[in-house]
Design an enzyme around this catalytic site. Structure first.
Site, PDB file in Angstrom:
ATOM      1  N   ARG A  94       0.855  -1.180   0.000  1.00  0.00           N
ATOM      2  CA  ARG A  94       0.000   0.000   0.000  1.00  0.00           C
ATOM      3  C   ARG A  94       0.885   1.222   0.000  1.00  0.00           C
ATOM      4  O   ARG A  94       1.846   1.293   0.771  1.00  0.00           O
ATOM      5  CB  ARG A  94      -0.851   0.069   1.270  1.00  0.00           C
ATOM      6  N   SER A 157       6.881  -5.731   6.739  1.00  0.00           N
ATOM      7  CA  SER A 157       6.278  -6.761   7.595  1.00  0.00           C
ATOM      8  C   SER A 157       7.035  -8.083   7.603  1.00  0.00           C
ATOM      9  O   SER A 157       6.450  -9.159   7.429  1.00  0.00           O
ATOM     10  CB  SER A 157       4.850  -7.011   7.140  1.00  0.00           C
ATOM     11  N   ASP A 210       5.048  -3.953  10.856  1.00  0.00           N
ATOM     12  CA  ASP A 210       3.611  -3.621  10.806  1.00  0.00           C
ATOM     13  C   ASP A 210       2.954  -3.640  12.185  1.00  0.00           C
ATOM     14  O   ASP A 210       2.027  -2.875  12.453  1.00  0.00           O
ATOM     15  CB  ASP A 210       2.854  -4.544   9.828  1.00  0.00           C
TER      16      ASP A 210
HETATM   17  C1  GLC Z   1       5.513 -12.346   9.933  1.00  0.00           C
HETATM   18  C2  GLC Z   1       6.716 -11.388   9.997  1.00  0.00           C
HETATM   19  C3  GLC Z   1       6.458 -10.267  10.975  1.00  0.00           C
HETATM   20  C4  GLC Z   1       5.121  -9.602  10.683  1.00  0.00           C
HETATM   21  C5  GLC Z   1       4.009 -10.639  10.661  1.00  0.00           C
HETATM   22  C6  GLC Z   1       2.635 -10.039  10.352  1.00  0.00           C
HETATM   23  O1  GLC Z   1       5.402 -12.996  11.145  1.00  0.00           O
HETATM   24  O2  GLC Z   1       7.870 -12.089  10.412  1.00  0.00           O
HETATM   25  O3  GLC Z   1       7.500  -9.305  10.910  1.00  0.00           O
HETATM   26  O4  GLC Z   1       4.853  -8.642  11.676  1.00  0.00           O
HETATM   27  O5  GLC Z   1       4.313 -11.616   9.694  1.00  0.00           O
HETATM   28  O6  GLC Z   1       2.612  -9.429   9.113  1.00  0.00           O
END
Ligand code: GLC
Length: 474
Positions: A94, A157, A210
Site C-alpha cells: 500500500r 512486515s 507492521d
Molecule cells: C511475519 C513477519 C512479521 C510480521 C508478521 C505479520 O510474522 O515475520 O514481521 O509482523 O508476519 O505481518
C-alpha cells in the site's frame, strides 16, 4: 460452559452421529490432535515468558527475537501533518498519503497494489519503486519546497534486525517470499537504491514492523494502548517495554521505554511446547522456511487453509469423504484459501449449501453428500478454534509479562484479515483470554480495537516524529 480442560469438549462437537464408526474414530483422533486445552495454554504462556526473557537478554535462535525498534516516544494524538507511507505486507503493497489531524483522528488516500508472484520471488525492490512512482504521478506529489525528496515512513512486515530508526538487516523471509540477495542486507538500502534506479524522489526516514505501526496508530487514538497485533496473512505483535528490562539494548539511555517487536510467529521453533499434528508437519516440510515460524503456521491466514486441506485429504485417502475422490485443484498446495474456511464455518443453511458451492464449484470436487460437507465444516472448525485459542494464548502471555499494567485500562490495537474476517474471532479472543487474564480485567478494562490501516498510518506517525526531530537538530 464446556470444561476446556476436558478433551471431550474438543471432540464431541465434531463427531457426526450419522457417519460410520470408522469415520468417527478418525474425527475423534483428529479433533484430539488439534485440541489446545487450558492447561496447554498455561504451558504455552510459561514458555512464552521464558522465551521473551531470553530474547530480551540476547539474540538466541531458540528464543523469541524480541527486536528493539528504536521507537521510544508514545504518540500524543496531537501530531499533525501530511506524510507519505509505504506498507509492504504479506499480500499487498500500500502506498498512502496520511493526514494526521491533531485531534486523534486521521485520514488517508491510498493505493493498493497486489504483490505479484514475480515480485515475491525476485524483483521486489523494483516492483516497490514502480508502484511508488505510479502513486506520486497519479497524485501529483513532489518534494516539499527546499528539499530534494519526499520523506517517507516504511512499514516492512518481515523480521529485520534494526540498526537505527532508518536501517535494518533482513533476518529471513517468510509468508512465501524468497527474494534472493536480501537476507542479512539493509532493506532500506535495497529499497532506496531501487528508488534511485527508477528516479523516484522519496527518502525513507523511518522503517518499522507492521505490528509497530498498528501499536502507534492505536496509540494515536487510544493513549492507553500497550500492544499492537497483526492477525493476518502472518501473525506477530509489538509492545512497550521498559528499557531497563532489555539487557541486550546497547544504547546509553536506559530510562524510559521502547517498542519491542516480538516476532512471535517464531515461538517454539525448537518444537517443545506446541501440539503438532501430521498435517502441520506436512505443511512445514514443504515450506521454504521449514522448521521456522511454526507458531505462525498454526495461526495465520496464509496457512490455516493449507492445514485444513491436508487434514481433509487425509480423510479422502481413507475413502471417508468425497467417496475417496479429490480434484486437480484441491490436490494442489495452498488452493484452499483461509477465506473459504471463513465461509464454511459460518454456513448455517440446513443443507450446507455454501460449503457445497465452495467444494463443488470453486474447488471442483465431484458431487458431495451432506455428510461430506458436515465433516469438512467440522475439520475447519477444529483448526480455526485451535488458531484462535493459540492467538489468545500469545496475547495473554504478553499482557501478563507486564502485570503492573493490568490494574488500569489497556487498549490493544489489532489489524489483519483473521481479526477482521474470520467468524467470531474477536469474541473468541475475549472469551479465551478471560481464563488467563481474569474476568474482571477482560470484562472491565481490556479493549481490543481494530487499528484499520494501522501499519500505514503508524509509519506516517513515526516518520513525522523522526522528521520533526531532524528539523530541530538541523
Ligand atoms: C511475519 C513477519 C512479521 C510480521 C508478521 C505479520 O510474522 O515475520 O514481521 O509482523 O508476519 O505481518
Amino acid at each position: 460452559m464446556a470444561d476446556m480442560n476436558d478433551i471431550q469438549s474438543f471432540i464431541q462437537p465434531y463427531l457426526v452421529p450419522e457417519g460410520s464408526a470408522e469415520l468417527n474414530k478418525n474425527l475423534e483422533a483428529m479433533a484430539a490432535s488439534f485440541a489446545v486445552t487450558d492447561d496447554k495454554i498455561r504451558e504455552i504462556i510459561k514458555g512464552f515468558h521464558a522465551s521473551m526473557k531470553a530474547g530480551l537478554e540476547r539474540d538466541d535462535k531458540d528464543a523469541l527475537p524480541m527486536i528493539p525498534t528504536y521507537v521510544c516516544g508514545r504518540p500524543t494524538g496531537k501530531e499533525t501533518g501530511t506524510f507519505l507511507a509505504l506498507d509492504l505486507g504479506g499480500t499487498n503493497l500500500r502506498v498512502c498519503q496520511v493526514t494526521l489531524n491533531g485531534d486523534t483522528t486521521y485520514s488517508l488516500v491510498q493505493q493498493k497494489f497486489t504483490i505479484t508472484q514475480e515480485a515475491k520471488e525476485s524483483r521486489l525492490w523494483d516492483f516497490i519503486a514502480e508502484c511508488v512512482g505510479v502513486f506520486l504521478e497519479e497524485h501529483d506529489l513532489h518534494p516539499p519546497t527546499g528539499r530534494r525528496s519526499i520523506p517517507c515512513g516504511y512499514t516492512f512486515s518481515f523480521p529485520i534486525f534494526q540498526t537505527s530508526i532508518a536501517s535494518g538487516n533482513l533476518s529471513m523471509w517468510n509468508k512465501g517470499f524468497t527474494v534472493p540477495n536480501s537476507v542479512a542486507r539493509d532493506v532500506v538500502n535495497l529499497t532506496q537504491s531501487a528508488f534511485q534506479r527508477h528516479h523516484v524522489p522519496v527518502e525513507v526516514v523511518a522503517i518499522l514492523n507492521d505490528t509497530v505501526g498498528t501499536l502507534m496508530t492505536s496509540g494515536y487514538s487510544h493513549p492507553d494502548t500497550q500492544m499492537g497485533i497483526i492477525f493476518g496473512t502472518g501473525t506477530n505483535a509489538a509492545y512497550w517495554e521498559k528499557l531497563e528490562n532489555i539487557p541486550k539494548w546497547v544504547g546509553e539511555d536506559r530510562s524510559g521505554e521502547m517498542v519491542v517487536n516480538l516476532e512471535w510467529g517464531a515461538f517454539d521453533n525448537a518444537t517443545k511446547v506446541l501440539p503438532y499434528t501430521p498435517h502441520d508437519n506436512k505443511l512445514n516440510r514443504k515450506s521454504p522456511n521449514h522448521g521456522l515460524q511454526v507458531y505462525e503456521k498454526m495461526i495465520s491466514g496464509l496457512f490455516l487453509g493449507e492445514v485444513a486441506r491436508n487434514a481433509v485429504l487425509a480423510l479422502v485417502d481413507q475413502r471417508l469423504v468425497f467417496n475417496g475422490r479429490s480434484s486437480d485443484i484441491f490436490n494442489k498446495s495452498y488452493t484452499f484459501d483461509t477465506a473459504y474456511m471463513s465461509e464454511i464455518v459460518s454456513d448455517e443453511t440446513p443443507d450446507l449449501s455454501v460449503v457445497q458451492t465452495v467444494l463443488e464449484s470453486t474447488l471442483d470436487i465431484p458431487l458431495t453428500t451432506l455428510l461430506d460437507r458436515k465433516v469438512v465444516k467440522n475439520v475447519c472448525n477444529m483448526i480455526g478454534t485451535r488458531g484462535v485459542r493459540l492467538s489468545a494464548a500469545a496475547m495473554s502471555a504478553v499482557l501478563l509479562a507486564r502485570p503492573e499494567l493490568l490494574t488500569n485500562t489497556v487498549s490493544v490495537g489489532i489489524d489483519g484479515s483473521m481479526y477482521q474476517f474470520y467468524p467470531n474471532f474477536e469474541r473468541d479472543l475475549y472469551t479465551v483470554s478471560r481464563v488467563f487474564l481474569g474476568e474482571d480485567f477482560v470484562d472491565n478494562r481490556l479493549k481490543l480495537h481494530l487499528a484499520k490501516d494501522g501499519s500505514g498510518v503508524g509509519a506516517a506517525i513515526v516518520a513525522m516524529t523522526v522528521d520533526r526531530d531532524r528539523e530541530h537538530h538541523a
